[in-house]
Enzyme design. Structure first.
Site, PDB file in Angstrom:
ATOM      1  N   ASP A  85      32.457  35.546  37.674  1.00 27.30           N
ATOM      2  CA  ASP A  85      32.722  37.013  37.160  1.00 27.30           C
ATOM      3  C   ASP A  85      33.065  36.762  35.231  1.00 27.30           C
ATOM      4  O   ASP A  85      32.868  38.056  34.767  1.00 27.30           O
ATOM      5  CB  ASP A  85      34.255  37.303  37.502  1.00 27.30           C
ATOM      6  CG  ASP A  85      34.208  37.430  39.219  1.00 27.30           C
ATOM      7  OD1 ASP A  85      33.175  37.383  39.788  1.00 27.30           O
ATOM      8  OD2 ASP A  85      35.096  37.285  39.500  1.00 27.30           O
ATOM      9  N   ARG A  98      15.947  52.055  47.919  1.00 28.98           N
ATOM     10  CA  ARG A  98      16.374  51.035  48.794  1.00 28.98           C
ATOM     11  C   ARG A  98      17.496  50.373  48.024  1.00 28.98           C
ATOM     12  O   ARG A  98      17.520  50.170  46.867  1.00 28.98           O
ATOM     13  CB  ARG A  98      14.989  50.083  49.037  1.00 28.98           C
ATOM     14  CG  ARG A  98      14.076  50.877  49.879  1.00 28.98           C
ATOM     15  CD  ARG A  98      14.436  51.010  51.208  1.00 28.98           C
ATOM     16  NE  ARG A  98      13.613  51.392  52.195  1.00 28.98           N
ATOM     17  CZ  ARG A  98      13.370  52.658  52.348  1.00 28.98           C
ATOM     18  NH1 ARG A  98      13.729  53.804  51.683  1.00 28.98           N
ATOM     19  NH2 ARG A  98      12.454  52.992  53.093  1.00 28.98           N
ATOM     20  N   LYS A 130      42.500  31.926  48.964  1.00 32.72           N
ATOM     21  CA  LYS A 130      43.531  32.956  49.508  1.00 32.72           C
ATOM     22  C   LYS A 130      44.793  31.889  49.801  1.00 32.72           C
ATOM     23  O   LYS A 130      44.693  30.565  49.784  1.00 32.72           O
ATOM     24  CB  LYS A 130      43.097  33.572  50.737  1.00 32.72           C
ATOM     25  CG  LYS A 130      42.354  32.943  51.720  1.00 32.72           C
ATOM     26  CD  LYS A 130      41.813  33.749  53.006  1.00 32.72           C
ATOM     27  CE  LYS A 130      40.919  32.862  54.073  1.00 32.72           C
ATOM     28  NZ  LYS A 130      40.517  33.544  55.119  1.00 32.72           N
ATOM     29  N   GLU A 186      29.918  45.634  41.845  1.00 29.08           N
ATOM     30  CA  GLU A 186      30.575  45.671  42.948  1.00 29.08           C
ATOM     31  C   GLU A 186      31.869  46.486  42.868  1.00 29.08           C
ATOM     32  O   GLU A 186      32.060  47.423  43.920  1.00 29.08           O
ATOM     33  CB  GLU A 186      30.690  44.116  43.646  1.00 29.08           C
ATOM     34  CG  GLU A 186      31.812  43.573  42.990  1.00 29.08           C
ATOM     35  CD  GLU A 186      32.429  42.332  43.636  1.00 29.08           C
ATOM     36  OE1 GLU A 186      31.538  42.235  44.635  1.00 29.08           O
ATOM     37  OE2 GLU A 186      32.970  41.601  43.048  1.00 29.08           O
ATOM     38  N   MET A 229      27.791  41.066  42.179  1.00 23.26           N
ATOM     39  CA  MET A 229      29.443  40.695  42.248  1.00 23.26           C
ATOM     40  C   MET A 229      29.822  40.637  40.624  1.00 23.26           C
ATOM     41  O   MET A 229      29.263  41.234  39.894  1.00 23.26           O
ATOM     42  CB  MET A 229      29.521  39.244  42.741  1.00 23.26           C
ATOM     43  CG  MET A 229      29.419  39.212  44.172  1.00 23.26           C
ATOM     44  SD  MET A 229      29.958  37.536  44.711  1.00 23.26           S
ATOM     45  CE  MET A 229      30.124  37.693  46.553  1.00 23.26           C
ATOM     46  N   GLY A 230      31.111  40.354  40.510  1.00 27.27           N
ATOM     47  CA  GLY A 230      31.978  40.459  39.198  1.00 27.27           C
ATOM     48  C   GLY A 230      33.293  40.955  39.379  1.00 27.27           C
ATOM     49  O   GLY A 230      33.825  40.929  38.422  1.00 27.27           O
TER      50      GLY A 230
HETATM   51  O1  F6P Z   1      35.422  36.078  41.961  1.00 27.82           O
HETATM   52  C1  F6P Z   1      34.427  35.475  42.447  1.00 27.82           C
HETATM   53  C2  F6P Z   1      33.856  36.574  43.483  1.00 27.82           C
HETATM   54  O2  F6P Z   1      32.527  35.977  44.008  1.00 27.82           O
HETATM   55  C3  F6P Z   1      33.617  37.916  42.946  1.00 27.82           C
HETATM   56  O3  F6P Z   1      32.656  38.050  42.273  1.00 27.82           O
HETATM   57  C4  F6P Z   1      33.770  38.497  44.425  1.00 27.82           C
HETATM   58  O4  F6P Z   1      34.366  39.719  44.554  1.00 27.82           O
HETATM   59  C5  F6P Z   1      34.432  37.543  45.323  1.00 27.82           C
HETATM   60  O5  F6P Z   1      34.602  36.330  44.605  1.00 27.82           O
HETATM   61  C6  F6P Z   1      34.252  37.404  46.940  1.00 27.82           C
HETATM   62  O6  F6P Z   1      35.210  36.820  47.432  1.00 27.82           O
HETATM   63  P1  F6P Z   1      34.835  35.976  48.636  1.00 27.82           P
HETATM   64  O7  F6P Z   1      34.291  34.642  48.538  1.00 27.82           O
HETATM   65  O8  F6P Z   1      36.292  35.824  49.451  1.00 27.82           O
HETATM   66  O9  F6P Z   1      34.386  36.870  49.519  1.00 27.82           O
END
Ligand code: F6P
Length: 360
Positions: A141, A277, A78, A236, A183-184
């Site tokens: 990703d 679950r 960020k 996600e 994730m992804g």
């Molecule tokens: O881009 C990598 C990633 O792990 C994504 O898969 C996920 O949506 C995001 O970063 C999570 O970000 P953070 O570490 O800020 O929670």
């Protein structure tokens, strides 16, 4: 003559294999008798009055760095320096401070290990500050274009596959439908690869809108054919039935994908009457020791990045294509975002195995 000095930084979300990349760069640079400065916390380290860095030497990278998860340099995903959030709630362009930091360190070039977002920022900084840049692609990703794979993806898929291996026996013991959210971000690569490798019955991707009826039908078929459990992988960023995304808002104000697995788990329990679950795998996918594939990729890309600096070839991203390491214009890689190819081999494989992708 003074030694050539290069900087290296990690930017964006961490992943397994970053230390292996840094190690490869340090090893290659050592053979060329160059100095390597590791910049702390990505471009944030250059923003400081006294730029924060660590001299990287072979002795520090000889032992367990190849195996170690995370990044010893630190990173951040960020705070765009062109619009940096200040404590008083305003945004400030701090790009000049970063450029000044890079100049102060007297860097011949910067090797940036990042994803497309980080590359876009680094490229803009390099252009404005007239410094030399080489990019190394990393992201679980696997959504960076012009490279078939990026550092960290293989490990994330391995972790997700192992999660399915662990869910399967407990699912079978309790006659349950197990939902695994992976994730992804907006690309379903982790879900698709781990779902195939882990024997999923259903894989839901952000690229394919799902219908509850289609998934429920598949789960009922699995039962009708004599199996007492099922495995469902959900990426996600899969959209809810109303078109919205499931997101978590954290106390620091950041919003991230998370929770779609629970939404879909409830829908499927109602539609099928089966016990469900939900497991949200989360950052476990980023944290482990890199797989051998990620270590090899990290090593090959790290070496190539240093070689590009030696050749004076900049504004390039090193990439893996067709079993070889190549280099491409970084701008092309940024522009060529790569989500799941719906006509590609893996989608075909999944369908041909009878895996439901949510649409039929
Ligand atoms: O881009 C990598 C990633 O792990 C994504 O898969 C996920 O949506 C995001 O970063 C999570 O970000 P953070 O570490 O800020 O929670």
């Amino acid at each position: 003559m003074s030694k050539k000095r290069i900087g290296i930084l990690t930017s964006g979300g961490d992943c397994a294999g970053l230390n292996a990349v840094i190690r490869a760069v340090v090893h290659r640079a050592d053979l060329l008798d160059w100095e390597v400065l590791g910049i702390i916390n990505g471009t944030a380290g250059l923003m400081k009055e006294e730029p924060e860095y660590r001299k990287l030497e072979l002795k520090d990278f000889d032992g367990n760095m190849l195996r170690r998860g995370g990044t010893v340099l630190g990173t951040t995903n960020k705070g765009n320096p062109f619009s940096y959030p200040m404590p008083d709630g305003t945004f400030k362009d701090r790009s000049d401070e970063i450029i000044a930091g890079a100049k102060k360190l007297g860097l011949e070039a910067i090797i940036g290990i990042g994803g497309d977002g980080s590359f876009a920022i680094l490229q803009k900084l390099a252009e404005k500050g007239d410094f030399k840049l080489v990019g190394i692609p990393k992201t679980i990703d696997n959504d960076i274009g012009k490279t078939e794979t990026s550092v960290g993806f293989d490990t994330a898929v391995t972790v997700a596959t192992e999660a399915l291996d662990r869910l399967q026996p407990t699912a079978a013991s309790h006659d349950r439908v197990m939902i695994l959210e992976v994730m992804g971000r907006d690309a379903g690569h982790i879900a698709l690869a781990s779902g195939i490798a882990g024997g999923a019955d259903v894989i839901l991707l952000p690229e394919i809108p799902y219908s509850v009826d289609a998934v429920a039908k598949k789960l009922k078929q699995v039962k009708a054919k004599g199996r007492n459990f099922a495995l469902v992988v959900v990426s996600e960023a899969v959209k809810k039935q109303d078109g919205g995304s499931a997101k978590m808002k954290y106390a620091d104000g950041e919003k991230r994908y998370g929770g779609i697995g629970y939404v879909i788990g409830d829908e499927l329990a109602v539609a099928t009457g089966f016990e469900t679950r939900v497991t949200i795998l989360g950052h476990v996918q980023r944290g482990s020791a890199p797989t051998y594939n990620d270590r090899m990729l990290a090593s090959a890309l790290g070496v190539k990045a240093v070689d590009l600096v030696a050749e004076g070839k900049f504004d390039r991203m090193v990439a893996w294509q067709d079993r070889k390491v190549v280099d491409v214009p970084i701008a092309e890689a940024i522009a060529a975002y790569q989500d799941v190819d719906l006509d590609g081999t893996l989608v075909h494989t999944a369908r041909a195995l009878g895996i439901c992708l949510g649409d039929e």
